[in-house]
Design a protein around this motif. Structure first.
Motif, PDB file in Angstrom:
ATOM      1  N   LEU A 111       0.987  -1.289  -0.082  1.00 48.39           N
ATOM      2  CA  LEU A 111      -0.103   0.177   0.022  1.00 48.39           C
ATOM      3  C   LEU A 111       0.913   1.160   0.025  1.00 48.39           C
ATOM      4  N   LEU A 112       1.670   1.230   0.756  1.00 44.82           N
ATOM      5  CA  LEU A 112       2.789   2.381   0.950  1.00 44.82           C
ATOM      6  C   LEU A 112       3.834   2.572  -0.228  1.00 44.82           C
ATOM      7  N   GLN A 113       4.063   1.335  -1.095  1.00 45.31           N
ATOM      8  CA  GLN A 113       4.512   1.413  -2.378  1.00 45.31           C
ATOM      9  C   GLN A 113       3.592   2.051  -3.352  1.00 45.31           C
ATOM     10  N   LEU A 114       2.381   1.365  -3.367  1.00 47.28           N
ATOM     11  CA  LEU A 114       1.509   2.308  -4.337  1.00 47.28           C
ATOM     12  C   LEU A 114       1.109   3.575  -4.279  1.00 47.28           C
ATOM     13  N   ALA A 115       1.165   4.051  -3.065  1.00 48.40           N
ATOM     14  CA  ALA A 115       0.892   5.335  -2.716  1.00 48.40           C
ATOM     15  C   ALA A 115       1.936   6.188  -3.319  1.00 48.40           C
ATOM     16  N   GLN A 116       3.097   5.418  -3.178  1.00 49.09           N
ATOM     17  CA  GLN A 116       4.446   6.509  -3.531  1.00 49.09           C
ATOM     18  C   GLN A 116       4.467   6.514  -5.016  1.00 49.09           C
ATOM     19  N   LEU A 117       4.156   5.274  -5.640  1.00 50.67           N
ATOM     20  CA  LEU A 117       4.618   5.493  -7.156  1.00 50.67           C
ATOM     21  C   LEU A 117       3.237   6.291  -7.763  1.00 50.67           C
ATOM     22  N   LEU A 118       2.033   6.325  -7.146  1.00 55.38           N
ATOM     23  CA  LEU A 118       0.796   6.985  -7.682  1.00 55.38           C
ATOM     24  C   LEU A 118       1.320   8.488  -7.251  1.00 55.38           C
ATOM     25  N   GLY A 119       1.974   8.709  -6.368  1.00 55.71           N
ATOM     26  CA  GLY A 119       2.372  10.239  -5.903  1.00 55.71           C
ATOM     27  C   GLY A 119       3.445  10.553  -7.031  1.00 55.71           C
ATOM     28  N   LYS A 120       4.262   9.799  -7.581  1.00 58.76           N
ATOM     29  CA  LYS A 120       5.228  10.029  -8.489  1.00 58.76           C
ATOM     30  C   LYS A 120       4.361  10.553  -9.659  1.00 58.76           C
ATOM     31  N   LEU A 121       3.608   9.708 -10.107  1.00 59.36           N
ATOM     32  CA  LEU A 121       2.591   9.891 -11.169  1.00 59.36           C
ATOM     33  C   LEU A 121       2.006  11.269 -11.231  1.00 59.36           C
ATOM     34  N   THR A 122       1.470  11.428 -10.103  1.00 56.89           N
ATOM     35  CA  THR A 122       0.655  12.526 -10.190  1.00 56.89           C
ATOM     36  C   THR A 122       1.259  13.943  -9.517  1.00 56.89           C
ATOM     37  N   SER A 123       2.682  13.954  -9.245  1.00 56.21           N
ATOM     38  CA  SER A 123       3.103  14.836  -8.485  1.00 56.21           C
ATOM     39  C   SER A 123       3.300  16.173  -9.459  1.00 56.21           C
ATOM     40  N   ASP A 124       3.376  16.285 -10.853  1.00 56.71           N
ATOM     41  CA  ASP A 124       3.277  17.334 -11.489  1.00 56.71           C
ATOM     42  C   ASP A 124       1.964  17.861 -12.071  1.00 56.71           C
TER      43      ASP A 124
ATOM     44  N   ARG B  67      -5.370   9.217  -5.262  1.00 60.07           N
ATOM     45  CA  ARG B  67      -4.643   9.443  -6.269  1.00 60.07           C
ATOM     46  C   ARG B  67      -4.890   8.625  -7.549  1.00 60.07           C
ATOM     47  N   THR B  68      -5.589   7.490  -7.360  1.00 60.62           N
ATOM     48  CA  THR B  68      -6.107   6.573  -8.296  1.00 60.62           C
ATOM     49  C   THR B  68      -7.041   7.269  -9.326  1.00 60.62           C
ATOM     50  N   LEU B  69      -7.838   7.690  -8.605  1.00 68.97           N
ATOM     51  CA  LEU B  69      -9.203   8.562  -9.377  1.00 68.97           C
ATOM     52  C   LEU B  69      -8.572   9.647  -9.946  1.00 68.97           C
ATOM     53  N   ARG B  70      -7.740  10.239  -9.478  1.00 69.72           N
ATOM     54  CA  ARG B  70      -7.110  11.713  -9.894  1.00 69.72           C
ATOM     55  C   ARG B  70      -6.213  11.265 -11.326  1.00 69.72           C
ATOM     56  N   ALA B  71      -5.407  10.315 -11.305  1.00 71.64           N
ATOM     57  CA  ALA B  71      -4.726   9.938 -12.488  1.00 71.64           C
ATOM     58  C   ALA B  71      -5.657   9.457 -13.345  1.00 71.64           C
ATOM     59  N   SER B  72      -6.676   8.611 -13.103  1.00 67.20           N
ATOM     60  CA  SER B  72      -7.513   8.274 -14.131  1.00 67.20           C
ATOM     61  C   SER B  72      -8.244   9.369 -14.789  1.00 67.20           C
ATOM     62  N   ALA B  73      -8.460  10.204 -14.048  1.00 69.53           N
ATOM     63  CA  ALA B  73      -9.097  11.553 -14.792  1.00 69.53           C
ATOM     64  C   ALA B  73      -8.295  12.447 -15.748  1.00 69.53           C
ATOM     65  N   PHE B  74      -7.218  12.409 -15.160  1.00 79.50           N
ATOM     66  CA  PHE B  74      -6.202  13.128 -15.851  1.00 79.50           C
ATOM     67  C   PHE B  74      -5.744  12.429 -17.181  1.00 79.50           C
ATOM     68  N   ILE B  75      -5.588  11.080 -17.006  1.00 81.23           N
ATOM     69  CA  ILE B  75      -5.263  10.078 -18.267  1.00 81.23           C
ATOM     70  C   ILE B  75      -6.428  10.230 -19.350  1.00 81.23           C
ATOM     71  N   ASP B  76      -7.626  10.019 -18.841  1.00 80.98           N
ATOM     72  CA  ASP B  76      -8.867   9.948 -19.517  1.00 80.98           C
ATOM     73  C   ASP B  76      -8.950  11.057 -20.286  1.00 80.98           C
ATOM     74  N   GLU B  77      -8.740  12.329 -19.647  1.00 80.70           N
ATOM     75  CA  GLU B  77      -8.901  13.727 -20.377  1.00 80.70           C
ATOM     76  C   GLU B  77      -7.915  13.722 -21.519  1.00 80.70           C
ATOM     77  N   ARG B  78      -6.611  13.196 -21.438  1.00 84.37           N
ATOM     78  CA  ARG B  78      -5.689  13.320 -22.282  1.00 84.37           C
ATOM     79  C   ARG B  78      -5.704  12.392 -23.691  1.00 84.37           C
ATOM     80  N   ILE B  79      -5.862  11.119 -22.955  1.00 84.65           N
ATOM     81  CA  ILE B  79      -5.848  10.191 -24.124  1.00 84.65           C
ATOM     82  C   ILE B  79      -6.999  10.115 -24.951  1.00 84.65           C
ATOM     83  N   THR B  80      -8.426  10.432 -24.438  1.00 83.24           N
ATOM     84  CA  THR B  80      -9.532  10.190 -25.245  1.00 83.24           C
ATOM     85  C   THR B  80      -9.480  11.057 -26.557  1.00 83.24           C
TER      86      THR B  80
END
Lengths: 150, 150
Positions: free
Chosen positions: A129-142, B11-24
């Motif tokens: 869970l911690l790993q996942l949160a960190q990776l998603l954090g990097k993904l959404t950091s910008d 973060r998953t929800l946010r990444a998904s919304a972002f990806i969706d917006e761009r890729i679609t």
DNA sequence: GCATTATACTTGCATATGAAAATACTTTAC
DNA sequence: GTAAAGTATTTTCATATGCAAGTATAATGC
């Protein structure tokens, strides 16, 4: 073999759709607000000065400005959020939480935490869970308006 | 301090919304099909026998059956997918790919892979990408109709 | 076998959403 | 200072979606 980039993307989309489907219902049943309402209020709460313009909210939520208008209108009507003008720029109208809204958000966050745990714990260990949160954090950091909490 | 469960969810929800917006947008501009169309066709392609009933598709896509009907109708009209009856159960109508649909899907997958790479590589290393894919795989492993690829 | 219940879609209706136009205000160029 | 361009927000319109009802078929209970 080269890296497959689509897989994490597709899995993210799928996980999101699944989570959305499950959590939205529970959240609005218990607290009368949608997942989007909740995320909007979370962004407002965590913003510097606990206020955000509608444009900034649109960027953070990855939705169009019109959706922000239509999401905030009913929340304002039922007294969960308020409107604050900017002294220098009359175009801006900040969204702020009312005391009622802040109180409701606290409870909603608890429910969300509970629902999230119910979904996550059967599948991932604490470490994962911690790993996942960190990776998603990097993904959404910008992402626009990113804050560490969400 | 106890584990925070909401964070990976948000973060998953946010990444998904972002990806969706761009890729679609990119996907439909290049190939004339939406991200949903593409995911639908991917599930069909990867299903045993390369065919799926509409109900099974609804579960895999995490959408309502009506959405499946309304997504497949135009795809059928433009000849990308076909309809196949079941010998034993007249209620079922499987979705299958036409040769045209299969060809288009191959190209769309390439574009999706390209777009995914563009999004992911600036943020995560190869090692992290593999980790993320694995963690999301665990998260979605018990989803209806899961297959390793997506 | 017949009636009841369950399943696989499809359709009608109400709601949600994005794109673009409309409005109001601000900034820039000169 | 004025015109042109840019920005924040709202509204209009077309499309997308879920829910619930409708239709057709299958399975179950008796």
């Amino acid at each position: 073999m080269t890296t497959n980039y689509s897989t994490p993307i597709l899995r993210t989309l799928r996980a999101s759709a699944f989570i959305d489907e499950r959590i939205t219902g529970a959240l609005s049943a218990v607290h009368g607000v949608s997942l989007r309402d909740t995320m909007l209020m979370l962004y407002v709460k965590n913003a510097p000065g606990s206020k955000l313009s509608r444009i900034e909210l649109a960027k953070r939520l990855c939705v169009s400005p019109s959706t922000v208008t239509r999401t905030t209108n009913p929340l304002e009507k039922i007294g969960l959020i308020g409107r604050e003008a900017d002294n220098r720029d009359a175009r801006l109208s900040y969204v702020v939480l009312t005391p009622t809204g802040a109180k409701l958000l606290k409870n909603t966050e608890k429910t969300l935490e509970q629902l999230s745990g119910d979904f996550l714990t059967p599948k991932l260990t604490e470490k994962e869970l911690l790993q996942l949160a960190q990776l998603l954090g990097k993904l959404t950091s910008d992402f626009p308006g990113n804050n560490t909490q969400a």
